[in-house]
Design an enzyme around this catalytic site. Structure first.
Site, PDB file in Angstrom:
ATOM      1  N   SER A   2     -26.071 -35.405  40.839  1.00  0.00           N
ATOM      2  CA  SER A   2     -24.920 -35.498  41.732  1.00  0.00           C
ATOM      3  C   SER A   2     -25.316 -36.173  43.031  1.00  0.00           C
ATOM      4  O   SER A   2     -26.463 -36.048  43.486  1.00  0.00           O
ATOM      5  CB  SER A   2     -24.422 -34.081  42.032  1.00  0.00           C
ATOM      6  N   TYR A  43     -26.315 -25.280  45.583  1.00  0.00           N
ATOM      7  CA  TYR A  43     -25.951 -26.108  44.430  1.00  0.00           C
ATOM      8  C   TYR A  43     -26.739 -27.422  44.452  1.00  0.00           C
ATOM      9  O   TYR A  43     -27.340 -27.826  43.452  1.00  0.00           O
ATOM     10  CB  TYR A  43     -24.439 -26.393  44.432  1.00  0.00           C
ATOM     11  N   LYS A  70     -29.747 -29.186  41.847  1.00  0.00           N
ATOM     12  CA  LYS A  70     -29.748 -30.535  41.235  1.00  0.00           C
ATOM     13  C   LYS A  70     -31.021 -31.278  41.633  1.00  0.00           C
ATOM     14  O   LYS A  70     -31.623 -31.973  40.809  1.00  0.00           O
ATOM     15  CB  LYS A  70     -28.503 -31.315  41.654  1.00  0.00           C
TER      16      LYS A  70
HETATM   17  C1  UD1 Z   1     -17.898 -31.649  46.086  1.00  0.00           C
HETATM   18  C2  UD1 Z   1     -19.243 -31.094  46.450  1.00  0.00           C
HETATM   19  C3  UD1 Z   1     -20.298 -31.853  45.683  1.00  0.00           C
HETATM   20  C4  UD1 Z   1     -20.042 -31.717  44.201  1.00  0.00           C
HETATM   21  C5  UD1 Z   1     -18.645 -32.180  43.853  1.00  0.00           C
HETATM   22  C6  UD1 Z   1     -18.391 -31.744  42.439  1.00  0.00           C
HETATM   23  C7  UD1 Z   1     -19.036 -30.202  48.745  1.00  0.00           C
HETATM   24  C8  UD1 Z   1     -19.445 -30.352  50.179  1.00  0.00           C
HETATM   25  N1  UD1 Z   1     -19.459 -31.161  47.891  1.00  0.00           N
HETATM   26  O1  UD1 Z   1     -17.832 -33.004  46.563  1.00  0.00           O
HETATM   27  O2  UD1 Z   1     -21.573 -31.322  46.005  1.00  0.00           O
HETATM   28  O3  UD1 Z   1     -20.974 -32.469  43.477  1.00  0.00           O
HETATM   29  O4  UD1 Z   1     -17.677 -31.561  44.696  1.00  0.00           O
HETATM   30  O5  UD1 Z   1     -17.256 -32.330  41.930  1.00  0.00           O
HETATM   31  O6  UD1 Z   1     -18.387 -29.261  48.365  1.00  0.00           O
HETATM   32  N2  UD1 Z   1     -10.471 -31.767  50.368  1.00  0.00           N
HETATM   33  C9  UD1 Z   1      -9.341 -31.369  51.032  1.00  0.00           C
HETATM   34  N3  UD1 Z   1      -8.625 -30.316  50.517  1.00  0.00           N
HETATM   35  C10 UD1 Z   1      -8.980 -29.660  49.385  1.00  0.00           C
HETATM   36  C11 UD1 Z   1     -10.141 -30.068  48.694  1.00  0.00           C
HETATM   37  C12 UD1 Z   1     -10.866 -31.134  49.220  1.00  0.00           C
HETATM   38  O7  UD1 Z   1      -8.984 -31.923  52.072  1.00  0.00           O
HETATM   39  O8  UD1 Z   1      -8.293 -28.705  48.983  1.00  0.00           O
HETATM   40  C13 UD1 Z   1     -11.236 -32.904  50.880  1.00  0.00           C
HETATM   41  C14 UD1 Z   1     -12.668 -32.567  51.221  1.00  0.00           C
HETATM   42  O9  UD1 Z   1     -12.795 -32.179  52.553  1.00  0.00           O
HETATM   43  C15 UD1 Z   1     -13.360 -33.892  50.942  1.00  0.00           C
HETATM   44  C16 UD1 Z   1     -12.532 -34.553  49.849  1.00  0.00           C
HETATM   45  O10 UD1 Z   1     -11.285 -33.870  49.860  1.00  0.00           O
HETATM   46  O11 UD1 Z   1     -13.300 -34.702  52.052  1.00  0.00           O
HETATM   47  C17 UD1 Z   1     -13.165 -34.424  48.488  1.00  0.00           C
HETATM   48  O12 UD1 Z   1     -13.500 -33.067  48.269  1.00  0.00           O
HETATM   49  P1  UD1 Z   1     -14.054 -32.552  46.853  1.00  0.00           P
HETATM   50  O13 UD1 Z   1     -13.159 -33.010  45.771  1.00  0.00           O
HETATM   51  O14 UD1 Z   1     -14.320 -31.085  46.981  1.00  0.00           O
HETATM   52  O15 UD1 Z   1     -15.412 -33.373  46.662  1.00  0.00           O
HETATM   53  P2  UD1 Z   1     -16.737 -33.450  47.599  1.00  0.00           P
HETATM   54  O16 UD1 Z   1     -16.684 -32.481  48.698  1.00  0.00           O
HETATM   55  O17 UD1 Z   1     -16.954 -34.866  47.938  1.00  0.00           O
END
Ligand code: UD1
Length: 339
Positions: A124, A148, A152
């Site tokens: 990842s 997590y 990895k």
């Molecule tokens: C996350 C994990 C990453 C993991 C991946 C698995 C974190 C910090 N990182 O990536 O380690 O490998 O998921 O798929 O958790 N967001 C919102 N509202 C929400 C959910 C997300 O605004 O309800 C935003 C988050 O702040 C982020 C973006 O959407 O900026 C993407 O979030 P997400 O899909 O959780 O992915 P990552 O955080 O990039």
């Protein structure tokens, strides 16, 4: 090639089963079904046009893995089976290390016992932690910032050491950015249990009416619209990269190179919401909340090495990711639960 796909009933695993079958390979799925559904394997078999056996076993059970490898005369392993919720990993580090790292020890042992020498490992972009600059290339230092991510990183080191030990093991460490979307048929997709941790499944569940609004984690980031930017990758592009990876393992004994899988393009949370609204033809209410711990403003991949080593580049754009994710959600509003 006969391929044992660990975590084959999960989101990434089930789509990869289809791509393998379509490319003429013979996949077998192994999954403990703790966070996945046997229906996904049945549907993958239907889409791929061939029977796909499902072995129900835990990835930490080396004896069961060895039996599955021998019984199905596997020539390669693709190892997706892991926990991936960052917040839970902070609360339960032992469970995360046991399942993710302990599981990978068992996989390597079973492969050694059964004489299987090709491994594609699900890593990842989380291993990069907070990168000094974007796009991120594979030679950026690893510095994960949560349990997590540590698991990895530990698995990557373990596989590198196992390859360097002088045997015939060949491995690829595939570092995923943000895999999303679904099979275009609407039959396979992402079906998280409980509240989704990730953006796209949360957006889908708001669109279908299962949740009232999307929390946006911060609108004051140093980005053009104030929301975080990520490199979203269509799950079928990711699946096809695994088919290419099997071919690229040939002649790679003793090595475990890492490859980024992304599109090399970033999209903000607001862009994802807007594209999903277009796909679904309905508004998606949002509420700006505080920043989520551990988030960074902008992450996207340098995908040059994957192009060079695999001859692979992502083909599908954000529009296709949203349209396909929506089709699955619309046609399976309760996920796989309803059949
Ligand atoms: C996350 C994990 C990453 C993991 C991946 C698995 C974190 C910090 N990182 O990536 O380690 O490998 O998921 O798929 O958790 N967001 C919102 N509202 C929400 C959910 C997300 O605004 O309800 C935003 C988050 O702040 C982020 C973006 O959407 O900026 C993407 O979030 P997400 O899909 O959780 O992915 P990552 O955080 O990039």
């Amino acid at each position: 090639m006969r391929v044992l796909v660990l975590g084959g009933a999960g989101f990434l695993g089930s789509h990869t089963l289809v791509a393998l079958a379509e490319a003429g390979h013979a996949p077998v799925a192994l999954d403990n079904l703790v966070n996945a559904s046997a229906r996904a394997v049945e549907r993958a078999a239907g889409l791929g046009g061939r029977a796909i056996p499902l072995v129900v076993a835990d990835v930490r059970d080396a004896a069961a893995l060895e039996r599955a490898l021998r019984e199905h005369r596997a020539e390669a392993v693709i190892h997706f089976a892991a926990h991936k919720a960052v917040a839970r990993s902070v609360r339960e580090p032992l469970e995360y290390f046991d399942n993710n790292v302990g599981g990978t020890v068992a996989v390597l042992r079973a492969m050694q016992q059964a004489g299987v020498e090709r491994l594609v490992f699900s890593s990842s972009a989380t291993v990069y932690g907070v990168p000094a600059r974007v796009p991120i290339a594979e030679d950026a230092p690893r510095g994960a910032v949560n349990p997590y991510g540590h698991t990895k990183h530990a698995c990557e080191l373990l596989i590198e050491d196992a390859c360097a030990a002088g045997g015939r093991l060949a491995a690829l460490l595939l570092r995923y950015f943000n895999p999303v979307g679904a099979h275009p048929s609407g039959r396979l997709g992402e079906d998280p249990r409980g509240t989704p941790d990730n953006l796209m499944p949360f957006v889908s569940q708001v669109a279908v009416g299962r949740r009232p609004w999307l929390p946006v984690f911060g609108a004051d980031w140093p980005t053009p619209d104030g929301t975080c930017v990520r490199d979203y990758l269509h799950v079928m592009d990711l699946a096809e990269a695994h088919v290419a990876a099997l071919g690229a393992l040939e002649g790679g004994a003793g090595r475990a190179p890492a490859l980024n899988l992304g599109t090399g393009r970033g999209h903000s949370v607001r862009e994802v919401v807007a594209e999903f609204e277009r796909a679904a033809g309905r508004p998606i209410p949002t509420r700006v909340e505080g920043r989520r711990a551990g988030d960074v403003a902008v992450l996207y991949a340098d995908c040059g090495r994957a192009a060079q080593v695999l001859g692979w580049r992502a083909q599908r754009d954000l529009r296709a990711m949203c349209a396909d994710a929506w089709r699955f959600q619309r046609e399976n509003p309760s996920g796989y639960a309803a059949g």
